[in-house]
Motif scaffolding. Structure first.
Motif, PDB file in Angstrom:
ATOM      1  N   LEU A  59      13.757  49.187  37.704  1.00 58.91           N
ATOM      2  CA  LEU A  59      14.871  48.185  37.724  1.00 58.91           C
ATOM      3  C   LEU A  59      15.986  48.798  37.877  1.00 58.91           C
ATOM      4  O   LEU A  59      16.683  48.170  38.825  1.00 58.91           O
ATOM      5  CB  LEU A  59      14.540  47.070  36.768  1.00 58.91           C
ATOM      6  N   TYR A  85      16.982  51.516  38.917  1.00 57.46           N
ATOM      7  CA  TYR A  85      17.293  52.485  40.320  1.00 57.46           C
ATOM      8  C   TYR A  85      17.202  51.379  41.332  1.00 57.46           C
ATOM      9  O   TYR A  85      18.143  51.558  42.293  1.00 57.46           O
ATOM     10  CB  TYR A  85      15.942  53.414  40.352  1.00 57.46           C
ATOM     11  N   GLU A  86      16.457  50.480  41.351  1.00 61.15           N
ATOM     12  CA  GLU A  86      16.525  49.513  42.528  1.00 61.15           C
ATOM     13  C   GLU A  86      17.514  48.315  42.512  1.00 61.15           C
ATOM     14  O   GLU A  86      18.068  48.113  43.782  1.00 61.15           O
ATOM     15  CB  GLU A  86      15.236  48.677  42.539  1.00 61.15           C
ATOM     16  N   ARG A  87      17.674  48.030  41.408  1.00 57.18           N
ATOM     17  CA  ARG A  87      19.084  46.914  41.156  1.00 57.18           C
ATOM     18  C   ARG A  87      20.342  47.354  40.862  1.00 57.18           C
ATOM     19  O   ARG A  87      21.315  46.863  40.917  1.00 57.18           O
ATOM     20  CB  ARG A  87      18.416  45.898  40.193  1.00 57.18           C
ATOM     21  N   GLY A  88      20.203  48.661  39.801  1.00 57.60           N
ATOM     22  CA  GLY A  88      21.486  49.074  39.177  1.00 57.60           C
ATOM     23  C   GLY A  88      21.298  48.326  37.722  1.00 57.60           C
ATOM     24  O   GLY A  88      20.660  47.548  37.338  1.00 57.60           O
ATOM     25  N   ALA A 106      23.076  45.037  36.982  1.00 61.56           N
ATOM     26  CA  ALA A 106      22.622  43.809  37.544  1.00 61.56           C
ATOM     27  C   ALA A 106      21.195  43.677  36.912  1.00 61.56           C
ATOM     28  O   ALA A 106      20.625  42.379  37.215  1.00 61.56           O
ATOM     29  CB  ALA A 106      22.384  43.941  39.107  1.00 61.56           C
ATOM     30  N   THR A 107      20.657  44.536  36.197  1.00 63.67           N
ATOM     31  CA  THR A 107      19.213  44.313  35.475  1.00 63.67           C
ATOM     32  C   THR A 107      19.634  43.790  34.006  1.00 63.67           C
ATOM     33  O   THR A 107      20.038  44.521  33.375  1.00 63.67           O
ATOM     34  CB  THR A 107      18.592  45.438  35.338  1.00 63.67           C
ATOM     35  N   SER A 108      18.878  42.567  33.872  1.00 57.14           N
ATOM     36  CA  SER A 108      18.998  41.958  32.581  1.00 57.14           C
ATOM     37  C   SER A 108      17.891  42.291  31.649  1.00 57.14           C
ATOM     38  O   SER A 108      16.975  42.816  31.903  1.00 57.14           O
ATOM     39  CB  SER A 108      18.951  40.448  32.596  1.00 57.14           C
ATOM     40  N   ASP A 115      15.188  40.400  32.566  1.00 60.43           N
ATOM     41  CA  ASP A 115      14.334  40.948  33.727  1.00 60.43           C
ATOM     42  C   ASP A 115      13.372  42.229  33.374  1.00 60.43           C
ATOM     43  O   ASP A 115      12.302  42.101  33.787  1.00 60.43           O
ATOM     44  CB  ASP A 115      15.345  41.549  34.857  1.00 60.43           C
ATOM     45  N   ASP A 166       9.176  41.809  33.743  1.00 55.92           N
ATOM     46  CA  ASP A 166       8.417  42.458  34.382  1.00 55.92           C
ATOM     47  C   ASP A 166       7.342  43.350  33.993  1.00 55.92           C
ATOM     48  O   ASP A 166       6.353  43.771  34.479  1.00 55.92           O
ATOM     49  CB  ASP A 166       9.282  43.429  35.456  1.00 55.92           C
ATOM     50  N   CYS A 176      17.394  53.124  48.354  1.00 52.26           N
ATOM     51  CA  CYS A 176      18.263  52.832  46.845  1.00 52.26           C
ATOM     52  C   CYS A 176      19.071  53.854  46.821  1.00 52.26           C
ATOM     53  O   CYS A 176      19.831  53.908  45.636  1.00 52.26           O
ATOM     54  CB  CYS A 176      17.461  52.554  46.044  1.00 52.26           C
ATOM     55  N   GLU A 227      27.253  54.493  38.610  1.00 51.93           N
ATOM     56  CA  GLU A 227      27.614  53.192  37.873  1.00 51.93           C
ATOM     57  C   GLU A 227      28.174  53.517  36.627  1.00 51.93           C
ATOM     58  O   GLU A 227      28.979  52.592  36.092  1.00 51.93           O
ATOM     59  CB  GLU A 227      26.147  52.613  38.127  1.00 51.93           C
TER      60      GLU A 227
END
Length: 199
Positions: free
Chosen positions: A17, A19-22, A25-27, A30, A34, A99, A109
């Motif tokens: 997550l 990697y894919e979302r940052g 942005a990943t809570s 989340d 998952d 990504c 980031e």
């Protein structure tokens, strides 16, 4: 599921997550969702997202170290070791186009946010830098081994960034071929001829 397996599952999900979302942005929710674990089971292993980030970076470092050791063990020459690194761009092209580079995007980031873990993330690049420098030294380029290692890292990051922007697989393949040609030019005459025969 034993505790170590549960913890590894959480870290694997978080790694994907991030990697894919940052990272930002990943809570926490989340990651918990998952994993499919109960909230109590999840919190038993990690209390904060930053704790998970530390575990993700540590796991990436362990995987990277194991990969580099395997390349060195299996390669016939230092140049072949470096070529293994260069070919990451081909092997992971679909993920990179989607990504970006997992190390580069995380370091970028965390640095922008001046996150406490930014130096830990940068050590992932240092693993590659030190390993590449050692390969160039083995090629007889002791004096400029670190500069050559940084050049390879810089160029691979540039390719990954543009591959993400343009989603152009042919571009990746052309640039990898250019990097291989550059690598041959850095080798002393005897190893260069030997490596050409293996191409």
């Amino acid at each position: 599921m034993v505790a170590s397996e549960t913890r590894r599952q959480i870290v694997d999900v978080a790694d994907r997550l991030f990697y894919e979302r940052g990272f930002e942005a990943t809570s926490f929710a989340d990651i918990a969702k998952d994993t499919g674990l109960s909230r109590g089971n999840f919190y038993y292993h990690f209390k904060t997202k930053n704790e998970i980030l530390e575990a993700v970076i540590a796991q990436r470092a362990a995987h990277t170290g194991a990969m580099l050791e395997a390349w060195e063990r299996e390669a016939a020459s230092p140049a072949e070791c470096i070529r293994s690194f260069i070919h990451i761009l081909i092997r992971n092209r679909a993920r990179i186009m989607a990504c970006g580079c997992p190390v580069g995007t995380l370091c970028d980031e965390l640095a922008k946010r001046d996150h406490a873990a930014k130096d830990d993330a940068a050590r992932l690049f240092a693993l590659f830098r030190d390993w590449l420098s050692r390969q160039f030294a083995r090629l007889g380029r002791d004096e400029d081994a670190d500069a050559l290692a940084l050049h390879v890292l810089m160029r691979s990051q540039g390719i990954a960034t543009l591959a993400t922007a343009f989603r152009d697989e042919d571009f990746i393949r052309r640039e990898v071929a250019e990097m291989e040609a550059w690598l041959l030019a850095q080798c002393p005459a005897a190893p260069q001829a030997e490596d050409r025969r293996r191409l």
